[in-house]
Design a protein around this motif. Structure first.
Motif, PDB file in Angstrom:
ATOM      1  N   MET A 104       0.843  -1.043   0.072  1.00  0.00           N
ATOM      2  CA  MET A 104       0.081   0.065   0.182  1.00  0.00           C
ATOM      3  C   MET A 104       0.891   1.283   0.030  1.00  0.00           C
ATOM      4  SD  MET A 104      -3.251  -0.545  -0.332  1.00  0.00           S
ATOM      5  CE  MET A 104      -4.101   0.740   0.417  1.00  0.00           C
ATOM      6  N   THR A 105       1.741   1.182   0.675  1.00  0.00           N
ATOM      7  CA  THR A 105       2.753   2.220   0.609  1.00  0.00           C
ATOM      8  C   THR A 105       3.124   2.341  -0.821  1.00  0.00           C
ATOM      9  OG1 THR A 105       3.444   1.913   2.926  1.00  0.00           O
ATOM     10  CG2 THR A 105       4.985   3.344   1.840  1.00  0.00           C
ATOM     11  N   GLU A 106       3.799   1.655  -1.194  1.00  0.00           N
ATOM     12  CA  GLU A 106       4.284   1.779  -2.682  1.00  0.00           C
ATOM     13  C   GLU A 106       3.086   2.459  -3.763  1.00  0.00           C
ATOM     14  OE1 GLU A 106       6.986   1.375  -4.122  1.00  0.00           O
ATOM     15  OE2 GLU A 106       8.308   0.331  -2.391  1.00  0.00           O
ATOM     16  N   ARG A 107       1.870   1.744  -3.586  1.00  0.00           N
ATOM     17  CA  ARG A 107       0.729   2.357  -4.354  1.00  0.00           C
ATOM     18  C   ARG A 107       0.507   3.853  -4.217  1.00  0.00           C
ATOM     19  NH1 ARG A 107      -3.179  -2.972  -4.475  1.00  0.00           N
ATOM     20  NH2 ARG A 107      -1.549  -4.517  -5.570  1.00  0.00           N
ATOM     21  N   ALA A 111       1.075   7.037  -6.813  1.00  0.00           N
ATOM     22  CA  ALA A 111      -0.126   7.727  -7.171  1.00  0.00           C
ATOM     23  C   ALA A 111       0.453   9.006  -7.160  1.00  0.00           C
ATOM     24  CB  ALA A 111      -1.208   7.578  -6.074  1.00  0.00           C
ATOM     25  N   GLY A 112       1.605   9.479  -6.531  1.00  0.00           N
ATOM     26  CA  GLY A 112       2.035  10.943  -6.522  1.00  0.00           C
ATOM     27  C   GLY A 112       1.869  11.391  -5.161  1.00  0.00           C
ATOM     28  N   LEU A 113       1.224  10.792  -4.281  1.00  0.00           N
ATOM     29  CA  LEU A 113       1.142  11.376  -2.897  1.00  0.00           C
ATOM     30  C   LEU A 113       2.412  11.778  -2.186  1.00  0.00           C
ATOM     31  CD1 LEU A 113      -1.767   9.159  -1.793  1.00  0.00           C
ATOM     32  CD2 LEU A 113      -2.160  11.598  -2.177  1.00  0.00           C
ATOM     33  N   ILE A 114       2.588  12.636  -1.478  1.00  0.00           N
ATOM     34  CA  ILE A 114       3.747  12.836  -0.572  1.00  0.00           C
ATOM     35  C   ILE A 114       3.379  12.915   1.008  1.00  0.00           C
ATOM     36  CG2 ILE A 114       5.364  14.790   0.044  1.00  0.00           C
ATOM     37  CD1 ILE A 114       4.929  15.897  -2.726  1.00  0.00           C
ATOM     38  N   PRO A 115       3.826  11.792   1.508  1.00  0.00           N
ATOM     39  CA  PRO A 115       3.469  11.655   2.941  1.00  0.00           C
ATOM     40  C   PRO A 115       4.655  12.598   3.721  1.00  0.00           C
ATOM     41  CG  PRO A 115       4.048   9.392   1.795  1.00  0.00           C
ATOM     42  CD  PRO A 115       4.307  10.541   0.974  1.00  0.00           C
ATOM     43  N   ILE A 116       3.917  13.433   4.784  1.00  0.00           N
ATOM     44  CA  ILE A 116       4.545  14.361   5.409  1.00  0.00           C
ATOM     45  C   ILE A 116       4.622  13.881   6.930  1.00  0.00           C
ATOM     46  CG2 ILE A 116       3.835  16.314   3.944  1.00  0.00           C
ATOM     47  CD1 ILE A 116       1.994  17.210   6.472  1.00  0.00           C
ATOM     48  N   VAL A 117       3.896  13.254   7.388  1.00  0.00           N
ATOM     49  CA  VAL A 117       3.763  12.559   8.760  1.00  0.00           C
ATOM     50  C   VAL A 117       3.439  11.131   8.762  1.00  0.00           C
ATOM     51  CG1 VAL A 117       3.677  14.899   9.679  1.00  0.00           C
ATOM     52  CG2 VAL A 117       1.502  13.452   9.195  1.00  0.00           C
ATOM     53  N   VAL A 195      -7.758  -4.221  -0.701  1.00  0.00           N
ATOM     54  CA  VAL A 195      -6.688  -3.962  -0.686  1.00  0.00           C
ATOM     55  C   VAL A 195      -5.898  -4.856   0.167  1.00  0.00           C
ATOM     56  CG1 VAL A 195      -7.403  -1.666  -0.761  1.00  0.00           C
ATOM     57  CG2 VAL A 195      -6.764  -2.185   1.388  1.00  0.00           C
ATOM     58  N   PRO A 196      -4.406  -5.136  -0.375  1.00  0.00           N
ATOM     59  CA  PRO A 196      -3.418  -5.882   0.189  1.00  0.00           C
ATOM     60  C   PRO A 196      -2.980  -5.357   1.731  1.00  0.00           C
ATOM     61  CG  PRO A 196      -2.533  -5.132  -1.510  1.00  0.00           C
ATOM     62  CD  PRO A 196      -3.874  -4.475  -1.547  1.00  0.00           C
ATOM     63  N   LEU A 197      -2.586  -6.256   2.468  1.00  0.00           N
ATOM     64  CA  LEU A 197      -1.911  -5.792   3.564  1.00  0.00           C
ATOM     65  C   LEU A 197      -0.369  -6.453   3.732  1.00  0.00           C
ATOM     66  CD1 LEU A 197      -4.403  -6.626   6.568  1.00  0.00           C
ATOM     67  CD2 LEU A 197      -3.860  -4.430   5.214  1.00  0.00           C
ATOM     68  N   SER A 198      -0.258  -6.950   2.528  1.00  0.00           N
ATOM     69  CA  SER A 198       1.231  -7.456   2.381  1.00  0.00           C
ATOM     70  C   SER A 198       2.176  -6.525   2.158  1.00  0.00           C
ATOM     71  CB  SER A 198       0.963  -8.698   1.302  1.00  0.00           C
ATOM     72  OG  SER A 198       0.579  -8.176   0.208  1.00  0.00           O
ATOM     73  N   PRO A 199       3.278  -7.001   2.154  1.00  0.00           N
ATOM     74  CA  PRO A 199       4.028  -8.128   2.929  1.00  0.00           C
ATOM     75  C   PRO A 199       4.074  -8.373   4.351  1.00  0.00           C
ATOM     76  CG  PRO A 199       5.918  -6.952   2.231  1.00  0.00           C
ATOM     77  CD  PRO A 199       4.780  -5.968   1.841  1.00  0.00           C
ATOM     78  N   LEU A 200       3.660  -7.254   5.035  1.00  0.00           N
ATOM     79  CA  LEU A 200       3.706  -7.257   6.312  1.00  0.00           C
ATOM     80  C   LEU A 200       2.974  -8.261   6.959  1.00  0.00           C
ATOM     81  CD1 LEU A 200       4.979  -5.382   8.709  1.00  0.00           C
ATOM     82  CD2 LEU A 200       2.737  -4.094   8.649  1.00  0.00           C
ATOM     83  N   LEU A 227      -6.653   3.641  -7.117  1.00  0.00           N
ATOM     84  CA  LEU A 227      -5.148   3.673  -7.309  1.00  0.00           C
ATOM     85  C   LEU A 227      -4.636   2.689  -6.400  1.00  0.00           C
ATOM     86  CD1 LEU A 227      -4.783   7.702  -7.455  1.00  0.00           C
ATOM     87  CD2 LEU A 227      -4.665   5.852  -9.349  1.00  0.00           C
ATOM     88  N   THR A 228      -5.195   2.009  -5.537  1.00  0.00           N
ATOM     89  CA  THR A 228      -4.643   1.181  -4.425  1.00  0.00           C
ATOM     90  C   THR A 228      -5.356  -0.058  -4.251  1.00  0.00           C
ATOM     91  OG1 THR A 228      -5.991   2.152  -2.721  1.00  0.00           O
ATOM     92  CG2 THR A 228      -3.900   3.160  -3.110  1.00  0.00           C
ATOM     93  N   HIS A 229      -6.370  -0.406  -5.006  1.00  0.00           N
ATOM     94  CA  HIS A 229      -7.111  -1.765  -4.875  1.00  0.00           C
ATOM     95  C   HIS A 229      -6.340  -2.784  -5.629  1.00  0.00           C
ATOM     96  CE1 HIS A 229      -9.537  -2.749  -8.309  1.00  0.00           C
ATOM     97  NE2 HIS A 229      -9.329  -1.477  -8.675  1.00  0.00           N
ATOM     98  N   GLY A 230      -6.977  -4.176  -5.292  1.00  0.00           N
ATOM     99  CA  GLY A 230      -6.307  -5.184  -6.130  1.00  0.00           C
ATOM    100  C   GLY A 230      -5.166  -5.855  -5.218  1.00  0.00           C
ATOM    101  N   PRO A 231      -5.270  -7.082  -5.450  1.00  0.00           N
ATOM    102  CA  PRO A 231      -4.379  -8.213  -4.794  1.00  0.00           C
ATOM    103  C   PRO A 231      -2.872  -8.052  -5.223  1.00  0.00           C
ATOM    104  CG  PRO A 231      -5.468  -9.426  -6.401  1.00  0.00           C
ATOM    105  CD  PRO A 231      -6.235  -7.946  -6.339  1.00  0.00           C
ATOM    106  N   ASP A 232      -1.950  -8.619  -4.516  1.00  0.00           N
ATOM    107  CA  ASP A 232      -0.569  -8.481  -5.042  1.00  0.00           C
ATOM    108  C   ASP A 232      -0.051  -9.879  -4.989  1.00  0.00           C
ATOM    109  OD1 ASP A 232       2.252  -8.438  -2.730  1.00  0.00           O
ATOM    110  OD2 ASP A 232      -0.152  -8.846  -2.168  1.00  0.00           O
ATOM    111  N   ALA A 233       1.024 -10.187  -5.173  1.00  0.00           N
ATOM    112  CA  ALA A 233       1.266 -11.919  -5.408  1.00  0.00           C
ATOM    113  C   ALA A 233       1.012 -12.737  -4.140  1.00  0.00           C
ATOM    114  CB  ALA A 233       2.602 -12.081  -5.993  1.00  0.00           C
ATOM    115  N   LEU A 234       1.040 -11.792  -2.962  1.00  0.00           N
ATOM    116  CA  LEU A 234       1.334 -12.511  -1.747  1.00  0.00           C
ATOM    117  C   LEU A 234      -0.049 -12.492  -1.138  1.00  0.00           C
ATOM    118  CD1 LEU A 234       4.608 -11.093  -0.057  1.00  0.00           C
ATOM    119  CD2 LEU A 234       4.081 -13.131  -1.393  1.00  0.00           C
ATOM    120  N   ALA A 235      -1.207 -11.663  -1.596  1.00  0.00           N
ATOM    121  CA  ALA A 235      -2.496 -11.621  -1.159  1.00  0.00           C
ATOM    122  C   ALA A 235      -3.250 -12.911  -0.861  1.00  0.00           C
ATOM    123  CB  ALA A 235      -3.373 -10.601  -1.742  1.00  0.00           C
ATOM    124  N   PRO A 236      -3.514 -13.458   0.101  1.00  0.00           N
ATOM    125  CA  PRO A 236      -4.185 -14.883   0.235  1.00  0.00           C
ATOM    126  C   PRO A 236      -5.592 -14.733  -0.538  1.00  0.00           C
ATOM    127  CG  PRO A 236      -4.630 -13.742   2.294  1.00  0.00           C
ATOM    128  CD  PRO A 236      -3.682 -12.745   1.475  1.00  0.00           C
TER     129      PRO A 236
END
Length: 499
Positions: A104-107, A111-117, A195-200, A227-236
């Motif tokens: 999710m951080t990568e997504r 998307a172009g977001l800028i985390p400030i905190v 949305v996935p919680l992986s790989p955490l 911009l963030t939905h959908g499984p990744d390779a590790l999503a069960p």
């Protein structure tokens, strides 16, 4: 108009448009957000870790064509990894510093977001008020004597205060919807597996925890989900794919819908007149949109359901504390708060067989809920039973504090086997939030909507729950209600920027 005023007024979609057209730079927006974060910080106390230098560096090289390019963002300090950023989980347990990003951080970055905190959370997300021994009390920008709710209360405070227009949140028992209802925001609890919680992790709290965001507008909620939905390779597992984009769903007329409204407390606890007024306003907005609304009852959702939910969460907390002790190489009992210790000990006392049996009962009730409400496009119900509480109102006092102290210091957790005592503590934990956990258990999507502000100037939202996997219809309904109501222009009165 000042950049700070633009940041305070616009939603994320609007800000990204200004950056894309070159009318505002990502650096200007980032500096304005950092300045406002610092200016409001003593008032709302919503920052866990500042990310200012990384934000400035990112803003200098952002690709303006990205869908949310240059938009300031906050990421909750719980359940998500940001490479190199200490993760506290709202606790005094020594922080963990990941060497990777969550999907999710990568997504968010893509998307172009800028985390400030990173934003504050109660310890391990266990309270529905964002107050912790580690970070103190997070306060509501509408009235700093009151809570923003929890556990995504730091994110909600930052959005409501105009620091960022959208912020990450997670929801295991209402933790996106409760802060949204307390802070005048839109908050979507997504379908399980959206949305996935992986790989955490593969899943959290037996699949009851989901991630998404608190936002000012429905269109931001929809676009960010695109911009963030959908499984990744590790999503069960994954939620059923949408028929189109969520943004398109939010932009179209929902047509005539069949809605239900559930007005009762499943716990049999008091509901304030203001909460019922907010629900009536939501029903009136729905009818103005051309939808039919009928009252229903859900008699199979009751105290036994919530008792199973609470004991299941307790077992998850016990397991998490074991993991933390393994990570830091010692017991963490002395680091955690009293209520967390008691809950963890309860979880250790519950056998694996009891946990499994409780989960099966929860799943059976979920199947009944989904079946019996299938004819409705959405079900309206409260999120919070009372207007946003005064800070500290959920702290045990008097006899309640004495009981919690005895349970903790004398290790008398076995007393929670006594059903009336367990029921008493359950009521003390959930008397503010009777409804949200229902859809964490069932896995259905539910969206909190800011339909009401009390005469005392406090927001009070309600929720609309949909069929499994049907965020599109919820977003379409929510956007229509937003347009009819005019709530999009409401802003908290804290430090209103000059023109």
């Amino acid at each position: 108009m000042s950049v700070e005023r633009i940041l305070w007024e616009e939603d994320a979609t609007g800000l990204a448009g200004l950056v894309r057209r070159g009318e505002l730079s990502a650096i200007e927006l980032t500096e304005a957000a950092i300045a406002r974060a610092e200016a409001t910080r003593p008032e709302i106390n919503a920052t866990a870790e500042p990310l200012y230098e990384a934000a400035r560096t990112r803003a200098k090289s952002i690709d303006r064509s990205l869908p949310l390019a240059g938009v300031p963002f906050a990421i909750k300090d719980l359940g998500i990894a940001i490479k190199g950023v200490p993760s506290h989980g709202g606790s005094r347990i020594p922080a963990w510093v990941p060497d990777f990003n969550s999907v999710m951080t990568e997504r968010y970055l893509a998307a172009g977001l800028i985390p400030i905190v990173t934003s504050t959370s109660p310890e391990h997300g266990l309270r529905l008020m964002t107050e912790s021994k580690a970070f103190g009390v997070t306060r509501n920008p509408w009235n700093t004597g009151h809570t923003t709710g929890g556990s995504s209360g730091g994110s909600a405070a930052l959005v409501a205060a105009g620091v960022v227009p959208v912020a990450h949140g997670s929801d295991g028992g209402g933790s996106i919807r409760v802060p949204s209802a307390c802070s005048g925001l839109v908050g979507l609890k997504t379908s399980r597996g959206r949305v996935p919680l992986s790989p955490l992790v593969s899943e959290s709290w037996y699949g009851m925890v989901v991630d998404h965001a608190v936002t000012r507008s429905v269109r931001d909620c929809a676009l960010l989900l695109d911009l963030t939905h959908g499984p990744d390779a590790l999503a069960p597992y994954a939620a059923r794919p949408p028929k189109g984009s969520f943004a398109a769903a939010a932009a179209r007329d929902p047509g005539k819908l069949t809605l239900a409204v559930y007005r009762k407390s499943p716990l049999g606890l008091p509901i304030s007149a203001e909460t019922l007024k907010a629900l009536d306003i939501a029903v009136a907005l729905a009818r103005e949109g051309g939808h039919s609304v009928e009252d229903i009852d859900l008699p199979f959702i009751g105290r036994d359901f919530f008792a199973d939910f609470c004991t299941t969460v307790a077992s998850a907390v016990a397991g998490s504390l074991r993991g933390e002790a393994l990570r830091v190489g010692r017991s963490v009992t002395g680091d955690i708060e009293r209520a967390t210790r008691v809950l963890g000990r309860l979880g250790e006392m519950i056998s694996a067989g009891e946990t499994y049996a409780g989960l099966q009962r929860l799943h059976a009730t979920s199947r009944q809920l989904i079946t019996e409400t299938a004819r409705y496009d959405a079900v309206l119900m409260p999120v919070i039973a009372h207007p946003p509480l005064a800070c500290g109102a959920m702290d045990p006092k008097g006899a309640d504090e004495l009981i919690e102290n005895l349970l903790d210091k004398l290790h008398l957790t076995a007393l929670l086997r006594i059903k009336p005592l367990f029921g008493q503590l359950m009521d003390k934990s959930l008397w503010f939030t009777h409804w949200p956990a229902i859809h964490n258990v069932s896995g259905q999507p539910s969206i909190a909507l800011p339909v009401h502000v009390t005469d005392a100037g406090l927001p009070l939202g309600i929720q609309a729950a949909g069929r499994p996997g049907d965020e599109e219809r919820l977003l379409s309904l929510a956007a229509q209600m937003e347009k009819i109501s005019g709530w999009l222009t409401r802003r908290a009165p804290l430090m209103v920027p000059s023109q």
